[in-house]
Structures are given as C-alpha cells and as structure tokens.
Design a protein around this motif. Structure first.
Motif, PDB file in Angstrom:
ATOM      1  N   HIS A   3       0.819  -1.217   0.000  1.00  0.00           N
ATOM      2  CA  HIS A   3       0.000   0.000   0.000  1.00  0.00           C
ATOM      3  C   HIS A   3       0.856   1.272   0.000  1.00  0.00           C
ATOM      4  O   HIS A   3       0.486   2.262  -0.630  1.00  0.00           O
ATOM      5  CB  HIS A   3      -0.962  -0.004   1.177  1.00  0.00           C
ATOM      6  CG  HIS A   3      -1.946  -1.118   1.118  1.00  0.00           C
ATOM      7  ND1 HIS A   3      -2.878  -1.246   0.116  1.00  0.00           N
ATOM      8  CD2 HIS A   3      -2.146  -2.187   1.936  1.00  0.00           C
ATOM      9  CE1 HIS A   3      -3.613  -2.324   0.312  1.00  0.00           C
ATOM     10  NE2 HIS A   3      -3.181  -2.909   1.411  1.00  0.00           N
ATOM     11  N   VAL A   7       0.578   4.582  -2.589  1.00  0.00           N
ATOM     12  CA  VAL A   7       0.472   5.981  -2.174  1.00  0.00           C
ATOM     13  C   VAL A   7       1.641   6.777  -2.752  1.00  0.00           C
ATOM     14  O   VAL A   7       1.459   7.895  -3.253  1.00  0.00           O
ATOM     15  CB  VAL A   7       0.397   6.101  -0.635  1.00  0.00           C
ATOM     16  CG1 VAL A   7       0.517   7.555  -0.191  1.00  0.00           C
ATOM     17  CG2 VAL A   7      -0.905   5.492  -0.115  1.00  0.00           C
ATOM     18  N   TYR A  35      -7.011   6.628  -0.328  1.00  0.00           N
ATOM     19  CA  TYR A  35      -6.677   5.294  -0.838  1.00  0.00           C
ATOM     20  C   TYR A  35      -7.260   4.215   0.077  1.00  0.00           C
ATOM     21  O   TYR A  35      -7.838   3.232  -0.385  1.00  0.00           O
ATOM     22  CB  TYR A  35      -5.158   5.147  -0.982  1.00  0.00           C
ATOM     23  CG  TYR A  35      -4.728   3.770  -1.383  1.00  0.00           C
ATOM     24  CD1 TYR A  35      -5.086   3.245  -2.628  1.00  0.00           C
ATOM     25  CD2 TYR A  35      -3.969   2.982  -0.535  1.00  0.00           C
ATOM     26  CE1 TYR A  35      -4.696   1.968  -2.998  1.00  0.00           C
ATOM     27  CE2 TYR A  35      -3.571   1.715  -0.904  1.00  0.00           C
ATOM     28  CZ  TYR A  35      -3.941   1.213  -2.129  1.00  0.00           C
ATOM     29  OH  TYR A  35      -3.558  -0.057  -2.497  1.00  0.00           O
ATOM     30  N   GLU A  50      -6.482   2.469  -6.681  1.00  0.00           N
ATOM     31  CA  GLU A  50      -5.376   3.392  -6.942  1.00  0.00           C
ATOM     32  C   GLU A  50      -5.823   4.516  -7.868  1.00  0.00           C
ATOM     33  O   GLU A  50      -5.560   5.696  -7.603  1.00  0.00           O
ATOM     34  CB  GLU A  50      -4.192   2.643  -7.562  1.00  0.00           C
ATOM     35  CG  GLU A  50      -2.984   3.504  -7.801  1.00  0.00           C
ATOM     36  CD  GLU A  50      -1.773   2.721  -8.269  1.00  0.00           C
ATOM     37  OE1 GLU A  50      -0.770   3.371  -8.616  1.00  0.00           O
ATOM     38  OE2 GLU A  50      -1.807   1.475  -8.287  1.00  0.00           O
ATOM     39  N   ALA A  53      -8.356   6.772  -6.050  1.00  0.00           N
ATOM     40  CA  ALA A  53      -7.685   7.586  -5.030  1.00  0.00           C
ATOM     41  C   ALA A  53      -6.918   8.734  -5.680  1.00  0.00           C
ATOM     42  O   ALA A  53      -6.946   9.869  -5.185  1.00  0.00           O
ATOM     43  CB  ALA A  53      -6.751   6.726  -4.187  1.00  0.00           C
TER      44      ALA A  53
END
Length: 159
Positions: A3, A7, A35, A50, A53
């Motif tokens: 993760h 980001v 996210y 993804e 976000a």
C-alpha cells in the motif's frame, strides 16, 4: 504491491502532472485516507482503488493548491490567508482565548497549520476522519469554511 508503494506512486504522479505544486510535506496525509477508503470498497479492485484515489486526491488538492504553494501564502486560499480567517473566527467565537494566545505571542500558524494542511488527518482516528471528510468534501463551497470552524472548535475544546 504494498500500500505504501501505491500511495508513493499517486504522490509522484500528482507531483509530475503538477510541477507548480510538486510534492509538499503533508500531502501523504491526505492521499493515504482516500486510498484506504477505496481499498475498503468491496466493489473496487486494487487497480481501481489506486486510480480512484488519485482522481479524488487531485480534486481535493485542486481546492487546496494555494495552501501548498509558497507564492500563494498570502492569498485568501494560501496558508497565511487561511490562518488569518481562522484567527478572525476564533476572535469572534472566543475572544478570551484569542486574546490569551495573542498576549502570549502564539500565532495561529503554531496551533492550526497542521490541521488545515492535512484536513485533520493527523489528529483524528480513521473512522472519525472519514466521517469528517464526508462532510468537508461533500460541501459544495469546498472544505475551507467548515474546516476553519472545526479548527476553531478544537482550540476552544482544548481551552
């Protein structure tokens, strides 16, 4: 893919597409909860999370852009402009706290900059943050007016 990598990719892509803003400390605190929320959506797979976000992050930053650009600091939407407005709201809400902070030489930047730059992400638990963001980001006037009142409420509660 972990993760944190996702980001980081979102932040890198945003900085690449927005060279006038780039990456500024605190952007990850806005990106990560977005996210996270999409990762929890059972209708979203990881690639959709993804992309979604990134899109939402870009929209949020479009409203907050001036807070992250040093040349815009003194504009109403810049960091110092936001601090000025919060200071005015605090003065009209709780003149005693406002006067005490001013008498002690404590500028609004010292106690609300983090809250405004991160939309309270560093100070609220995730479930509470998502509820607050639902109200902040759902406001057609943008997050600023409500965010400023929430910041003042936090100062008054700390009192």
């Amino acid at each position: 893919t972990c993760h944190a990598d996702v980001v980081a990719r979102i932040l890198l892509l945003y900085a690449t597409l927005n060279p006038g803003v780039g990456y500024v400390q605190g952007m990850s605190e806005i990106c990560a909860p977005l996210y996270y929320a999409f990762c929890l959506d059972p209708l979203c797979d990881s690639s959709q999370a993804e992309a979604d976000a990134f899109f939402c992050f870009s929209l949020v930053l479009a409203e907050m852009r001036d807070a992250f650009v040093e040349d815009s600091n003194h504009a109403d939407g810049g960091m110092l402009g936001r601090m000025r407005h919060i200071d005015e709201v605090l003065e009209s809400t709780d003149a005693q706290v406002w006067a005490h902070l001013n008498d002690q030489g404590v500028p609004p930047m010292m106690y609300v900059a983090r809250w405004t730059a991160s939309l309270l992400a560093q100070d609220l638990e995730m479930p509470d943050l998502l509820r607050v963001w639902d109200a902040l980001l759902g406001d057609l006037a943008g997050p600023r007016p409500l965010l400023h009142y929430l910041c003042v409420a936090r100062v008054v509660l700390i009192r």
